[in-house]
Structure formats: C-alpha cells, structure tokens
Enzyme design. Sequence first.
Site, PDB file in Angstrom:
ATOM      1  N   CYS A  13       0.857  -1.056  -0.143  1.00  0.00           N
ATOM      2  CA  CYS A  13       0.088   0.100   0.073  1.00  0.00           C
ATOM      3  C   CYS A  13       1.006   1.086   0.254  1.00  0.00           C
ATOM      4  O   CYS A  13       1.842   1.141   0.162  1.00  0.00           O
ATOM      5  CB  CYS A  13      -0.944  -0.099   1.233  1.00  0.00           C
ATOM      6  SG  CYS A  13      -0.153  -0.025   2.661  1.00  0.00           S
ATOM      7  N   CYS A  16       2.923   1.965   3.071  1.00  0.00           N
ATOM      8  CA  CYS A  16       4.150   1.346   3.159  1.00  0.00           C
ATOM      9  C   CYS A  16       5.412   1.904   2.717  1.00  0.00           C
ATOM     10  O   CYS A  16       6.577   1.884   3.222  1.00  0.00           O
ATOM     11  CB  CYS A  16       4.110   0.036   2.391  1.00  0.00           C
ATOM     12  SG  CYS A  16       2.867  -1.142   2.973  1.00  0.00           S
ATOM     13  N   ASP A 433      15.899  28.750 -28.705  1.00  0.00           N
ATOM     14  CA  ASP A 433      17.402  29.357 -29.316  1.00  0.00           C
ATOM     15  C   ASP A 433      17.041  29.363 -30.499  1.00  0.00           C
ATOM     16  O   ASP A 433      16.517  28.558 -31.206  1.00  0.00           O
ATOM     17  CB  ASP A 433      18.496  28.260 -28.644  1.00  0.00           C
ATOM     18  CG  ASP A 433      19.790  28.838 -29.223  1.00  0.00           C
ATOM     19  OD1 ASP A 433      20.223  29.933 -29.062  1.00  0.00           O
ATOM     20  OD2 ASP A 433      20.361  27.732 -29.852  1.00  0.00           O
ATOM     21  N   ASP A 635      20.312  23.895 -27.700  1.00  0.00           N
ATOM     22  CA  ASP A 635      21.149  22.844 -27.756  1.00  0.00           C
ATOM     23  C   ASP A 635      22.713  22.935 -27.389  1.00  0.00           C
ATOM     24  O   ASP A 635      23.436  22.075 -27.806  1.00  0.00           O
ATOM     25  CB  ASP A 635      21.005  22.388 -29.275  1.00  0.00           C
ATOM     26  CG  ASP A 635      21.712  23.322 -30.381  1.00  0.00           C
ATOM     27  OD1 ASP A 635      21.816  24.717 -29.852  1.00  0.00           O
ATOM     28  OD2 ASP A 635      22.409  23.290 -31.245  1.00  0.00           O
ATOM     29  N   ASP A 639      23.598  27.453 -24.027  1.00  0.00           N
ATOM     30  CA  ASP A 639      22.457  27.356 -23.421  1.00  0.00           C
ATOM     31  C   ASP A 639      22.308  26.797 -22.197  1.00  0.00           C
ATOM     32  O   ASP A 639      20.866  26.828 -21.564  1.00  0.00           O
ATOM     33  CB  ASP A 639      21.533  26.576 -24.412  1.00  0.00           C
ATOM     34  CG  ASP A 639      21.526  27.325 -25.758  1.00  0.00           C
ATOM     35  OD1 ASP A 639      21.403  28.632 -25.924  1.00  0.00           O
ATOM     36  OD2 ASP A 639      21.431  26.596 -27.048  1.00  0.00           O
TER      37      ASP A 639
END
Length: 750
Positions: A13, A16, A433, A635, A639
């Site tokens: 459960c 737990c 970008d 990328d 960045d």
Amino acid sequence: MENANLKLRGMSCASCANTIEDAIRSVPGVSECSVNFGVEQATVTYEPSRTNLKEIQDAVDAVGYSAQPIQDDFAADDDAERRERQAENRELATKVWVGGIISTTLVIGSLPMMTGLPIPFIPIWLHNPWLQLVLTTPVLFWCGASFFINAWKALKRHTATMDTLVAIGTGAAYLYSLFPTVLPEFFTAQRLPADVYYEVAAVVVTLILLGRLLENRAKGQTSEAIRKLMGLQAKTARVIRNGREVDISIAEVVLGDVILVRPGEKIPVDGEIIEGSSTIDEAMVTGESVSVKKKPGDQVIGATINKTGSFKFRAMRVGKDTFLAQIVKLVQQAQASKAPIQRLADQVTGWFVPAVIAIAIATFILWYNIMGNVTMALITTVGVLIIACPCALGLATPTSIMVGTGKGAEHGILIKGADSLELAQKLQTVVLDKTGTITQGKPTVTDFITVNGTANSNELKLLQLAASVERNSEHPLAEAVVQYAQSQQVGLTDIREFEAIAGSGVQGYVSNQLVQIGTHRWMKEFGIDTSALQQDWERLEYLGKTVIWLAVDGKLQAIMGISDAVKPSSANAIRILQKMGLEVVMLTGDNRRTAEVIAREVGIKRVIAEVRPEQKAAQVENIQAEGKIVAMVGDGINDAPALAQADVGMAIGTGTDVAIAASDITLISGDLHGIVTAIQLSRATMRNIKQNLFFAFIYNVAGIPIAAGILFPIFGWLLSPIIAGAAMAFSSVSVVTNALRLRNFQPKTL
C-alpha cells in the site's frame, strides 16, 4: 554524493512507501530519498563516505521489507524482475482460485441465512457453522496471511496501513462468527440470532487478492515501453578481429572494435563510420520516420536499422554507456520519480488509515447504542474498514506517470522526472534558441568579402588564418568557416594562445600574427575601424545572414556571411504552439536584423537578440518575472544556464551533452514538433492523474458514509461487507485501467 535505484519487495500500500522512506532517511549520510509505490522503487542519494548500499538495504529489511539495487545490465535485470513478478502472480492466482472456490461454497451455504428462506436444493450441512469455520480458516490465514503479517509489522512500527484495515475487518467478521459457532446458547439466551459471517471474511479476502492480481498484471503492462526499448537492441555483432569476421554476443563488444554492418541488420552499439556509407532508419530512438544518410565520420546509434548500404564502424560506446541504455535508464528514473501532485495522495493516505479506524469504532458504538444490535454494528464497522482501503489513492499518480514517460520515450522524448512532466502542462511561454533549434544548426559560409575586394591575392591567406583559429572552437559558425576553407583547398596551420570569449568571438596567434574573429560589437570594443565593410555588413544582415568579422593585428581584413537554413518543420511546430495558447519567443546572440528575418520566416513575434551566453539565463528569468511559466529549448553549451534557469528545460538531442544534462526533457530528434508532443503528453497525463484521483477520492468520500449505514434510516438498506470488498478491489483496478488508456496517446496535429 551518489544516486542509487532500489527495487522494493513486500509493499502492499501507499503508506508502506512512507514507512520505507522514513527508514531510509534515518540512515546517516542519506540526503534524499523518494519511494514510489506504483513502480515499487526507491531513489536514494547518499554520501559513500558515511554509508553504503548495504546499510540502506539493512534499514529497509529492519522494517519488514526488502530492497535490491537495480543493475546497470538493464536487459538482464528486466528479465529477472519479470520472472519474479510472474512467480508472484502465479502464487497470487493460486490463492485467488482456492479462495474463489471456497468463497463460492460458503456463499451458497449461507443463502438460507441471508434470505431467511429455506432453499431446497442447498444441503443443510452446507450452512453448518463448524463446516464454514473449517473452510474459512485456510482462506483467511493462508490466502490472506500477508494482510495479517503486514498489519502486525505496521503495529510494531506504531503505524497503520491498508493491510491493517483488511486484517481488522476480516478478523472481526471471523472472530464474531466464532462465538455463535462455539457458544450458540449464549446468543439464544440473549434473544440474538446465532448467525455467522464466515463468508464475509472469505469473500473479502478473495476479492482483494483478485484486485491485487489484476492490479499487478496491469502494472506489469505499464513497463511495456521499457521492454520495447530493450527489445530494439541487437543480440550479436559481426566484429573484425585479426583480419577475420567473427560473430560475437553484443556483451562481448569492446571499445575500439571494428564492426561490419550489412543491409537490413541492426547496428549493435554506438560508434563512428570509418568505411562505406548507407541510409539508416533511426525512427525507433529519434521518432524520425525519414531515413538518414551516413558517411565516414558520421555517428551511428545502436539499435537503429541499416537500410541500403554496407559499412564498417568503430565502437565508441558499449554496454551501459550506449545511447539506448541511457534512454532506458532515464525512463526508469522518470518512472520511479514522484510528481508534486503525488505528495497530496501521500499526505492523504498518511492520516487516512487512522481516521478510518476511528470512524469504524465510532460506527460500531453508535449503531450498538441506537439499535442494541451487535450484528448490525459489526456489519457496518466491517464495511467501513473494507471500503476505505486507500489502494486507489496510492496507484492514481505513479501508474499514469509510468505510462506517460514510457509513451514519451516511444515518441523520442526523454523525460527526466515526473515533476517536469507535471509542470510542462502549465507552460505559458516557450523560449527557443535560434541556431540548431529553429535552424538546422549546420551553417555554411555564403560570402567572404575582404577589405581589398574579393579577387585580391591575400584572400586565401586570410581564409587560412581564420580557419586555423576557428578549428579550435566548438561553435557551429566556427565549423562552417573550417569547412569553407577546406572546400577552397586551403591548408590549416598550428596556432598558439587560443582563447574563446563567449558571445564575442575567438582569437589566437598564427605565425606571430594576432587573429581575431567575432562580432561587430567585439571589434568595436577593441577600437577596430569597421567602416570599410559597413555597407556589405548591412546588406548581408538584411538578407538574414549572420556576419562575423576578421581582424589581423588590430586591423579589419574581412567579413563572412553565414547562412543557416531553417528546419523544414520549425514554422509549422511554432504555429501549433501558438494555437495551443503558448507565447513563443526567440532568444539569440545574433544581431537583431538577422534574428528578425528568421523570426518573420517562422512566425515568431517576440525576439530577444544580441544576447551574450551568460545573459541568456537572465533573459529567461526576466520572462519568469512577468509571472509566466517558461520552457527554454536549446542545444548548445551556451544554452545550459538558461535551460537550468527555466521552469522546464528542453534540450535538442542532437546538441551537446552539457545542454542535455542541464535540461529536464530531451527531444532526441531535434524536430520542434517534439515540444508540441511533450506538452500534449503532459496535459494528457495530468488529466489522467486528476481523473484517477477523482475516482479514488469520490469513491472513499461516498463509500464510507454508505458503509457506515447513513442510508439505513431512510431506505432500510445496509452495504454488505462483501459488496464493499468487491468495490474496494475493483476501484484499484479501475484506476490502473484508466491509466493504461494513456498507451493510446497520439500527438494531435492542430
């Protein structure tokens, strides 16, 4: 600090999970711990100098559960886990069958008592209390043994769990029935019916076990995306060793091996082509349906399919370091993580069980005092305990997260954590970008103009100086300059004292000449006169080209016009984002005129240009200060700070490792439609989670009062504990089934 993922056993459960989390956090050196009930995993951050995995495992063992590290050999680990789950399901199925047969017999034998009518075709001995006692005992204490064991463990830890509710409810029905079985005269003397409710205990245990079996099978289906990914991996590789072709297991491939791949074969590991060329289908890891042409020097990804040609490549990443292995690891981590909305369910289940026990006690006392009927008081009490089990709450979030992150992987979207998946559906602004994100990221030199004209004898010498310096830079524009020089058959020379100034340019000494290549602003900072090429600069920028300036020993010598084509899909993806109600912003270091030309081409209205790399994060922060939830998509290395600053960082998978590491979501293919898919997937997943939570909450809110007998004074109707058990069991199944609907998710084209 080190991170470890542990596979947990013995959880039944959501509460737990809280117990295990508390136990792990108590270990010295553990700084972070997150336990996910839905996938039965724990993610732990700890200091190796103060503790180790064994101590963490011992802490889990001490509270009655077990934990095993998830191995890097993901395929073997998945097979072992699948076998273990299958064995567990077989045992559970056996108990369900035994419990089902006995429960059916008990219900049939109890029909005369339930209806108050003699039923001729039911033998009288079937509703003999002693026979029912004998039949019920193995169902309760063998089939349902785990409920009592886990309830006892919880009691020793001074906590209560779902198993506590089941154990108390079924145990109460069993013990109550034991008294009229052994002492029927006592009940007769008190003018009470000597009725027994063994069938309640047996049927409730069987139904809950059935619900758990169906739940386990459904949870197993949520890992389908992981198994699909692992199934992509090639089994063997044709390696060239000592001049001979040898077929070996993929596990035996080592770094540096030269591997031969023929048409139609899967590429076994990641590497670089050294001989031959081909087209490769990378759809299974990038989501791109168009095959990609590859030639010597190009990278290939393990598990992709060679289509047309034959080639040799050198193994660059093997085993757990391959691209596919990293994808699987990221998906596993995401599936084991918790979304912020999960904390609500955890908090509810934390106080829910004690509250239910209190309500059950109050129900018994109230009905016994009002009606003076211990049987009615018992039925309502047991009904409250059974119907209130909070399994559905514990399953509502993690099952949806598992399916959602798995679907993301299938579409080439790697989601690092559930929090990112949840936050993506709230986005208001997407910052893009320019270079490598909106554009192809493969700029080419289209114009080379010197101060003395384009036909002077010094032109090739200047190009050699520029390319020799740019060769040391990782920037896409630098690569374009080097490729242009090579196309002009210009040789490169060594340089010294190379320096890259982020957002400005690069410089170095070539044969004692200081060569500087960079932006117009940078030239002005050095006091270099740029007027000689002013008109050419303005013309190139008007055409949307990026212009870089070349100075030698402090004097302007030339400019280069560089064009970077827009990705074919960018304009359409940006239109879809805008139709979804999102503001799209371009963020670039390019000059404003060049940036606005690209922005007009793709339909972006807001442009932030001439931004240095160190200023990108501040620009994202400024947009956040407007009260907007922001995603940053990029990328490059420059960045990375902006990706980390954004509420959700999305890295283009074709970009640098640093950018990917700083992001929350990675778009493997580089197609901006991946942003659309990620946001739509986030919205679909969160909608699914809210549906699950609604079903779980409304079920308990409505079910507990009905089980407590609120309808009895009006309609004379009580909820049978058997019906309560069935409703509780199938509520969990319904939540998991609803989560599995996400497997049908497909991105919508607006």
